[in-house]
Design an enzyme around this catalytic site. Structure first.
Site, PDB file in Angstrom:
ATOM      1  N   HIS A   1       0.827  -1.215   0.000  1.00 26.97           N
ATOM      2  CA  HIS A   1       0.000   0.000   0.000  1.00 26.97           C
ATOM      3  C   HIS A   1       0.860   1.264   0.000  1.00 26.97           C
ATOM      4  O   HIS A   1       0.710   2.142  -0.858  1.00 26.97           O
ATOM      5  CB  HIS A   1      -0.918  -0.014   1.236  1.00 26.97           C
ATOM      6  CG  HIS A   1      -1.774   1.197   1.390  1.00 26.97           C
ATOM      7  ND1 HIS A   1      -3.105   1.220   1.075  1.00 26.97           N
ATOM      8  CD2 HIS A   1      -1.481   2.450   1.838  1.00 26.97           C
ATOM      9  CE1 HIS A   1      -3.604   2.429   1.307  1.00 26.97           C
ATOM     10  NE2 HIS A   1      -2.629   3.184   1.780  1.00 26.97           N
ATOM     11  N   GLU A   2       1.757   1.344   0.975  1.00 29.41           N
ATOM     12  CA  GLU A   2       2.563   2.565   1.081  1.00 29.41           C
ATOM     13  C   GLU A   2       3.481   2.730  -0.130  1.00 29.41           C
ATOM     14  O   GLU A   2       3.781   3.850  -0.545  1.00 29.41           O
ATOM     15  CB  GLU A   2       3.372   2.563   2.387  1.00 29.41           C
ATOM     16  CG  GLU A   2       2.524   2.608   3.649  1.00 29.41           C
ATOM     17  CD  GLU A   2       1.545   3.768   3.677  1.00 29.41           C
ATOM     18  OE1 GLU A   2       1.818   4.821   3.065  1.00 29.41           O
ATOM     19  OE2 GLU A   2       0.476   3.618   4.315  1.00 29.41           O
TER      20      GLU A   2
ATOM     21  N   HIS B   1       3.538   6.838  -6.860  1.00 29.82           N
ATOM     22  CA  HIS B   1       2.897   8.077  -7.296  1.00 29.82           C
ATOM     23  C   HIS B   1       3.892   9.238  -7.259  1.00 29.82           C
ATOM     24  O   HIS B   1       3.835  10.159  -8.084  1.00 29.82           O
ATOM     25  CB  HIS B   1       1.697   8.363  -6.385  1.00 29.82           C
ATOM     26  CG  HIS B   1       0.619   9.169  -7.023  1.00 29.82           C
ATOM     27  ND1 HIS B   1      -0.560   9.475  -6.383  1.00 29.82           N
ATOM     28  CD2 HIS B   1       0.525   9.763  -8.228  1.00 29.82           C
ATOM     29  CE1 HIS B   1      -1.329  10.199  -7.175  1.00 29.82           C
ATOM     30  NE2 HIS B   1      -0.686  10.400  -8.298  1.00 29.82           N
TER      31      HIS B   1
END
Length: 685
Positions: free
Chosen positions: A473-474, A480
């Site tokens: 997730h992180e 991004h």
């Protein structure tokens, strides 16, 4: 304190590769003077802008303003990493000293009438002529001034400034009080026998945690940030389970030594006043105006639709667990919230012949990172990761990797800081020491922070499946930032609305169970053997076991966030009324359920009172819909195919906030609008 700024390593761009912070040279006493110098530099730069006699233009006003805080950006990005990740006494003192000055600068810029007039002139005269990222930067700069109150009358501006100053003080108080409350809520344990049910590794961790906290007793159980504590799934001792659960839910509600409710009540009232000053009925309406959701009606329609589908499934789950517990505890046994994880885990083990301890040895943190997280990024986006032991870090636990593209070109540095310590706040997050910007010739310097238990010296650190998903997730957030290809700092990377920013991270979780990726990292920490096929099948098929709980705790927290922020200022409860207000808010929306408490209760809801998610926690569910839709697109087109990854990179991950995000989503997936029905299906409901 260091006073000679010429000798301060923060005052000048780092000479290390990629401009990486030189933590070998940076001392705590360097931060305050460097931050103050950054404030002074930005003030001087803005003064030059407003005193410029030439007609306002994009170049002499918008671009000049974009670059006015260069030094402050660089220093504050480093400093505020430490306020969350390694908040020593000295860092806390510096934060206390600098926050009023930073808030004053923010107010000064927001309410600088001459600066606003120049920005507005450029917007009125050049907006239609500009193109691409220049046009977007002008639009976002103009909107940020409007949202900050630049159009308010003088008396209202003064009131807004006072509100901003006080909110800043309260957030700082919260940031100091909550970690202290959580650290003080450890549960001391006198004997190993009381820890029956835990693995040898977990017992060793309890011993290590006690030693690091002064050995008041031989063992202790550390409270993590969420309401339910994962350790409850294993503890046989019911009284100890009760103590752990009570320590968690009462860590900051005044029942013990710490009480955050006075901060909550005052901050909620001030936020409501801020919304009202801006012409909105409440803070949530003001906050949501800049999001994909747009307004409270859309958020509540989204939530109520999920609640209606979720509730009967959750009730059935609870009844099933209680009935299972009664088989061994008797027909009169009443399931308590601290029992749920324990009996659910037993029932799961019986159904799947599986426990957390069966799979955990296959999730060596180092292997998950290199052979899982990095491997998936290599397969999908063509990225390569090389350890850089020569780049200094702020803590010995931190590791650094140079990220290169498929053509061998270096595109970023990536740092990981995975293990918990008393100076780190709870949770997991991503941020940057520097954001990507072609205009600044700056490569991204991105970091991930988690709170996993570090194994004793010489032993491998192991992760739970939830922690594996957190790592993926992180890293989705990190991608991004790493893959950003934007001109301006303001628009790059994760600088998108809250109800989009969680999409890349939630989407990246979808790679964790993909067979090729899973088999590459799920190897026994001691033997190096792959997870046996039958164990793998059981584990993956159990992922959505009793999925209603995870959805319910998120829905409850989301509705609490909204409940506090849809209030007019006159209706915000007092600190003494906060507990009752929480119960009332959950009851009214149909989520008052002791068996499914909020993931974060009001008194320790850091996202909302200490972070940037006020009236925005719904975005985790909102963006999960987007993420599931994109995962379905990947599955249809080849989840690990470079062409599929390139489409994601080109249309979303590289774009920052330079494009319309709903259009970008549609361009990628072919969907005209997000398909919310896919969420329940993806969660196995």
């Amino acid at each position: 304190m260091a006073t000679n700024t010429n000798d301060n390593p923060l005052m000048h761009p780092s000479t290390l590769p990629f401009g990486a912070p030189d933590f070998n040279k940076i001392k705590y006493e360097h931060y305050l003077p460097a931050l103050q110098a950054g404030i002074a530099q930005q003030r001087a730069a803005v003064k030059r802008i407003v005193e410029n006699k030439a007609k306002p233009t994009f170049a002499n006003t918008i671009l000049a303003y974009e670059e006015s805080g260069n030094l402050l950006d660089r220093v504050s990005s480093i400093f505020f990493c430490l306020t969350s990740s390694d908040k020593t006494k000295e860092i806390a003192e510096t934060e206390k000293a600098i926050m009023p000055e930073l808030t004053a600068l923010e107010n000064e810029l927001s309410f600088n009438q001459k600066l606003w007039e120049r920005v507005k002139y450029v917007y009125d005269h050049e907006y239609k002529k500009l193109k691409g990222e220049d046009k977007r930067l002008l639009e976002e700069t103009y909107k940020s001034f409007v949202r900050s109150g630049a159009n308010l009358a003088a008396d209202k501006k003064k009131r807004m400034e006072t509100i901003n100053n006080r909110i800043s003080e309260l957030q700082q108080d919260w940031g100091n009080l909550l970690p202290e409350a959580t650290n003080s809520s450890v549960v001391w344990v006198n004997s190993k026998e009381e820890l029956a049910g835990l693995s040898d590794a977990d017992i060793a961790q309890c011993k290590k945690d006690a030693e690091s906290r002064g050995s008041k007793t031989p063992y202790c159980i550390v409270i993590v940030n969420t309401t339910q504590q994962p350790i409850l799934a294993s503890l046989d001792n019911r009284e100890l389970r009760r103590r752990v659960y009570e320590a968690s839910v009462h860590r900051a509600d005044g029942t013990r030594s710490f009480n955050t409710f006075p901060i909550v009540s005052e901050m909620a009232k001030l936020r409501a006043m801020k919304g009202e000053l801006m012409g909105y009925k409440d803070y949530a309406s003001y906050s949501l105006d800049k999001t994909m959701a747009k307004n409270t009606n859309n958020v509540y329609a989204f939530l109520k639709n999920l609640i209606a589908s979720y509730k009967p499934i959750a009730d059935a789950e609870t009844a099933e667990i209680e009935k299972y517990a009664q088989k061994s505890m008797g027909a009169d046994f009443k399931l308590q919230p601290y029992d749920r994880f324990y009996y659910s885990a037993k029932m799961k083990k019986e159904k799947y012949n599986l426990s957390e301890d069966d799979v955990k040895p296959y999730f060596n943190v180092d292997s998950v990172l290199v052979n899982g997280v990095f491997y998936a990024a290599h397969r999908v986006y063509g990225l390569n990761f090389k350890p850089r032991t020569d780049i200094p870090t702020y803590h010995p636990d931190m590791k650094v990797f140079e990220v290169s593209d498929k053509n061998g070109k270096t595109i970023a540095l990536f740092y990981v800081d995975y293990f918990r310590r008393p100076t780190k706040r709870g949770g997991a997050w991503m941020s940057s020491f520097a954001k990507q910007s072609t205009y600044r010739h700056q490569l991204p310097l991105i970091y991930n922070v988690c709170n996993m238990a570090k194994a004793p010296e010489g032993q491998p650190s192991l992760a739970s499946w939830d922690e594996v998903c957190t790592m993926f997730h992180e890293f989705g957030h990190a991608l991004h930032g790493i893959l950003s290809n934007c001109k301006y700092n303001t628009l790059s990377g994760t600088a998108v609305p809250r109800d989009f920013v969680e999409m890349p991270s939630q989407f990246n979780e979808s790679f964790a169970p993909i067979s090729e990726v899973f088999d590459h990292y799920a190897k026994h920490a001691t033997t190096g053997q792959a997870m046996p096929a039958d164990l793998k099948e059981k584990m993956l098929s159990s992922i959505n076991y009793q999925a209603a709980y995870a959805l319910g705790e998120n829905l409850a927290a989301t509705c609490l966030d909204m409940a506090w922020h849809v209030l007019p200022s006159k209706d915000v409860p007092l600190a003494s009324e906060a507990n009752a207000f929480e119960a009332k808010a959950l009851k009214e929306i149909g989520l008052l359920d002791s068996q499914v408490p909020p993931r974060y209760s009001t008194s320790y809801f850091n996202h909302v009172w200490g972070g940037g998610y006020a009236a925005g926690y719904y975005s985790y569910l909102w963006t999960e819909v987007l993420a599931v839709n994109i995962a379905n697109f990947f599955e249809k087109n080849g989840a690990l195919k470079p062409a599929t990854g390139q489409a994601m990179r080109d249309k979303i991950l590289s774009k920052g906030y330079t494009v319309d995000l709903m259009k970008a989503f549609s361009d990628l997936t072919g969907l005209k609008a997000p398909d919310a029905s896919a969420l329940l299906k993806a969660r196995g409901m």
